[in-house]
Design an enzyme around this catalytic site. Structure first.
Site, PDB file in Angstrom:
ATOM      1  N   CYS A 171       0.666  -1.120   0.068  1.00  0.00           N
ATOM      2  CA  CYS A 171       0.141   0.025   0.099  1.00  0.00           C
ATOM      3  C   CYS A 171       0.675   1.353   0.102  1.00  0.00           C
ATOM      4  O   CYS A 171       0.380   2.309  -0.286  1.00  0.00           O
ATOM      5  CB  CYS A 171      -0.817   0.040   1.251  1.00  0.00           C
ATOM      6  SG  CYS A 171      -0.005  -0.262   2.638  1.00  0.00           S
ATOM      7  N   GLU A 218      -7.587  -5.996  -0.254  1.00  0.00           N
ATOM      8  CA  GLU A 218      -7.389  -4.998   0.895  1.00  0.00           C
ATOM      9  C   GLU A 218      -6.511  -3.842   0.678  1.00  0.00           C
ATOM     10  O   GLU A 218      -5.327  -4.240   0.165  1.00  0.00           O
ATOM     11  CB  GLU A 218      -7.207  -5.944   2.112  1.00  0.00           C
ATOM     12  CG  GLU A 218      -7.031  -4.893   3.402  1.00  0.00           C
ATOM     13  CD  GLU A 218      -5.797  -4.608   3.806  1.00  0.00           C
ATOM     14  OE1 GLU A 218      -5.616  -3.708   4.825  1.00  0.00           O
ATOM     15  OE2 GLU A 218      -4.770  -4.762   3.126  1.00  0.00           O
ATOM     16  N   ARG A 261      -8.117   1.343  12.245  1.00  0.00           N
ATOM     17  CA  ARG A 261      -7.554   0.954  10.934  1.00  0.00           C
ATOM     18  C   ARG A 261      -8.663   1.074  10.025  1.00  0.00           C
ATOM     19  O   ARG A 261      -9.498   0.026   9.862  1.00  0.00           O
ATOM     20  CB  ARG A 261      -7.131  -0.420  11.072  1.00  0.00           C
ATOM     21  CG  ARG A 261      -6.004  -0.949  10.038  1.00  0.00           C
ATOM     22  CD  ARG A 261      -5.323  -2.169  10.330  1.00  0.00           C
ATOM     23  NE  ARG A 261      -4.239  -2.562   9.416  1.00  0.00           N
ATOM     24  CZ  ARG A 261      -2.875  -1.983   9.607  1.00  0.00           C
ATOM     25  NH1 ARG A 261      -2.722  -1.467  10.981  1.00  0.00           N
ATOM     26  NH2 ARG A 261      -1.982  -2.397   8.692  1.00  0.00           N
ATOM     27  N   ARG A 263      -9.605   0.831   6.134  1.00  0.00           N
ATOM     28  CA  ARG A 263      -9.109   0.131   5.107  1.00  0.00           C
ATOM     29  C   ARG A 263     -10.176  -0.011   4.144  1.00  0.00           C
ATOM     30  O   ARG A 263     -11.407  -0.027   4.138  1.00  0.00           O
ATOM     31  CB  ARG A 263      -8.624  -1.190   5.184  1.00  0.00           C
ATOM     32  CG  ARG A 263      -7.202  -1.081   6.365  1.00  0.00           C
ATOM     33  CD  ARG A 263      -6.156  -0.560   5.415  1.00  0.00           C
ATOM     34  NE  ARG A 263      -4.962  -0.846   5.753  1.00  0.00           N
ATOM     35  CZ  ARG A 263      -3.993  -0.038   6.318  1.00  0.00           C
ATOM     36  NH1 ARG A 263      -4.322   1.258   6.601  1.00  0.00           N
ATOM     37  NH2 ARG A 263      -2.777  -0.252   6.855  1.00  0.00           N
TER      38      ARG A 263
HETATM   39  C1  SAM Z   1       0.685  -4.928   2.894  1.00  0.00           C
HETATM   40  S1  SAM Z   1       1.528  -6.424   3.058  1.00  0.00           S
HETATM   41  C2  SAM Z   1       0.423  -7.649   3.199  1.00  0.00           C
HETATM   42  C3  SAM Z   1       0.447  -8.251   4.352  1.00  0.00           C
HETATM   43  C4  SAM Z   1      -0.657  -9.457   4.628  1.00  0.00           C
HETATM   44  N1  SAM Z   1      -1.600  -9.060   4.178  1.00  0.00           N
HETATM   45  C5  SAM Z   1      -0.675 -10.093   5.915  1.00  0.00           C
HETATM   46  O1  SAM Z   1      -1.902 -10.032   6.423  1.00  0.00           O
HETATM   47  O2  SAM Z   1       0.319 -10.058   6.593  1.00  0.00           O
HETATM   48  C6  SAM Z   1       2.352  -6.606   1.525  1.00  0.00           C
HETATM   49  C7  SAM Z   1       3.179  -7.713   1.344  1.00  0.00           C
HETATM   50  O3  SAM Z   1       3.670  -7.728   0.003  1.00  0.00           O
HETATM   51  C8  SAM Z   1       4.994  -8.367   0.162  1.00  0.00           C
HETATM   52  N2  SAM Z   1       5.608  -8.257  -1.124  1.00  0.00           N
HETATM   53  C9  SAM Z   1       5.853  -7.140  -1.958  1.00  0.00           C
HETATM   54  N3  SAM Z   1       6.265  -7.376  -3.067  1.00  0.00           N
HETATM   55  C10 SAM Z   1       6.195  -8.513  -3.358  1.00  0.00           C
HETATM   56  C11 SAM Z   1       6.464  -9.472  -4.312  1.00  0.00           C
HETATM   57  N4  SAM Z   1       6.924  -8.998  -5.695  1.00  0.00           N
HETATM   58  N5  SAM Z   1       6.358 -10.678  -4.343  1.00  0.00           N
HETATM   59  C12 SAM Z   1       5.947 -11.499  -3.197  1.00  0.00           C
HETATM   60  N6  SAM Z   1       5.666 -10.571  -1.910  1.00  0.00           N
HETATM   61  C13 SAM Z   1       5.865  -9.398  -2.123  1.00  0.00           C
HETATM   62  C14 SAM Z   1       5.746  -7.467   1.088  1.00  0.00           C
HETATM   63  O4  SAM Z   1       7.056  -8.150   1.424  1.00  0.00           O
HETATM   64  C15 SAM Z   1       4.684  -7.168   2.192  1.00  0.00           C
HETATM   65  O5  SAM Z   1       4.700  -8.396   3.190  1.00  0.00           O
END
Ligand code: SAM
Length: 425
Positions: A171, A218, A261, A263
């Site tokens: 995000c 989300e 929070r 969202r």
């Molecule tokens: C906003 S967080 C989502 C967290 C998740 N919804 C949770 O409940 O824990 C976004 C996640 O996407 C991962 N991410 C970002 N770019 C990515 C990619 N190219 N491939 C896999 N994961 C990725 C980040 O490391 C991060 O943990």
């Protein structure tokens, strides 16, 4: 196939002669290998996955055939602690009799997974590239998520059929704080951010290729207004152009967890269809309800840090700008937990009698996001704070997940849609 072809013909232990524990590490050396093997073992009963084909190159033929035959991922075999116990002796294993399947993209520490499993869903694919988050994920669900979702090899391993695509995509390119930081550093934000902004289009590629019944997304509230609403229009139109309906709701989690929070949640249904979001209303919960009685002294912030917070707060108040660091009012919900909280704790400082305020403990952060007490948290403090700040509020996902299940997957008019769907289970 990107996996190295190694000689896997010899059995590295006496599996057949004595009950020796067999672990992932006996066969899988790289993260890709660990991901493939753990996904295969958890999804042996699903006919349409490519995991088996890749896993075949990893374990000796005899063991491979024996594993296939015994189908250790089924309920009857879960008690067997000899074969890959670390995949099954976890607090949140897959449900024994799932009623739908889902995939967990940008999985973090599995905030979607824990909630959707509670709704009766089985996760058939997960992807998360952060190594520390992968470890927390493994400790809790017994599965190693695949890494970078932009890699074609990773996308190619997503099962052909599953019911729900879940994704809380990054995000920062859209959040207010993320946009300001990028503007201040002369960087692009939104879709123009080449590293994180384009990940939505990777989700679209997966939707086009796999056409799941439901897409459940989300993101921050600011997604709706970012770039004068253009970003959100592009998201909505991209999804609608694939024949999905686009339903969204802005929800504050504070009636379910003691945290403000707010969202944006999106539920998109293939071949159209309305979705009624649950009504999440009620008095906001107080932060005091999740505070530990005797947190360790190490959470009290230093004189230097506290003086710096007070200085910056006074300066910002004078200018009428910027973030201010006050101590929290424990009778109200906490401010939004953010990934940067570990840096100085300014978003939520707990007042202490006759002492500097303290930071929340990682366990308190987990409670703010609605994770059960049995959730395993073994990483470093800074990693755990970051993981919790990035996560979703689990009870909100659970409430929406329940409605998805009842309105679309199993109940009411949902059956009609369901019959049209090429289901995975
Ligand atoms: C906003 S967080 C989502 C967290 C998740 N919804 C949770 O409940 O824990 C976004 C996640 O996407 C991962 N991410 C970002 N770019 C990515 C990619 N190219 N491939 C896999 N994961 C990725 C980040 O490391 C991060 O943990």
């Amino acid at each position: 196939m990107e996996l190295d072809k190694k000689d896997k013909t010899s059995t590295p232990h006496l599996f057949y002669n004595q009950p020796k524990v067999v672990s992932l590490g006996d066969f899988a050396e790289t993260d890709d290998e660990r991901a493939v093997l753990s996904h295969w073992i958890h999804n042996m009963e699903a006919a349409d996955t490519c995991y088996q084909e890749v896993a075949k190159g990893l374990v000796p033929e005899e063991l491979f055939e024996s594993l296939k035959k015994s189908n250790i991922s089924t309920r009857e075999h879960r008690g067997q602690q000899v074969l890959f116990p670390e995949l099954f002796r976890v607090p949140f294993p897959p449900p024994a009799d799932p009623s739908f399947t889902f995939i967990d993209l940008f999985a973090g520490i599995g905030g979607f997974r824990i909630a959707m499993q509670e709704c009766g869903g089985k996760c058939v694919f997960s992807s998360e590239w952060d190594k520390a988050a992968q470890k927390t994920y493994f400790d809790n669900y017994g599965e190693v998520p695949f890494g970078d979702i932009t890699r074609d090899w990773v996308k190619g391993l997503i099962p052909k059929q599953f019911d729900v695509l879940c994704a809380g995509f990054p995000c920062q390119p859209f959040s207010r704080a993320g946009v300001s930081a990028r503007v201040a550093n002369n960087q692009s934000h939104g879709f123009a951010d080449k590293t994180q902004g384009t990940l939505f289009f990777d989700i679209m590629e997966i939707i086009r290729a796999r056409r799941p019944l439901i897409v459940f997304l989300e993101n921050v509230r600011n997604l709706v207004s970012h770039d004068k609403g253009k970003t959100f229009s592009i998201i909505k139109e991209s999804i609608e152009s694939e024949g999905y309906s686009f339903n969204y709701s802005i929800i504050d989690s504070s009636p379910l967890v003691p945290q403000k929070r707010v969202r944006c949640y999106m539920v998109c249904i293939r071949d159209g269809g309305k979705f009624k979001f649950p009504s999440i209303k009620g008095p906001p919960l107080p932060l005091s309800s999740i505070l530990e009685d005797q947190p360790d002294e190490s959470f009290t912030i230093s004189d230097n840090l506290w003086a710096g917070h007070k200085r910056r707060t006074a300066r910002n108040l004078e200018r009428g700008a910027g973030f201010t660091a006050f101590t929290a009012d424990a009778s109200k919900p906490a401010n939004t937990l953010v990934a940067r909280y570990y840096k100085d704790g300014k978003e939520c400082l707990i007042p202490q009698e006759g002492e500097n305020p303290r930071m929340l403990t990682p366990r308190e952060c987990a409670r703010l996001q609605g994770f059960p007490e049995t959730f395993v948290m073994r990483g470093s403090k800074s990693d755990l704070y970051r993981q919790m700040g990035n996560s979703v509020a689990v009870p909100v996902i659970r409430s929406i997940g329940k409605e998805i299940k009842e309105q679309i997957l199993v109940g009411g008019g949902g059956n009609e849609i369901r019959n049209r769907s090429e289901r995975a289970v």
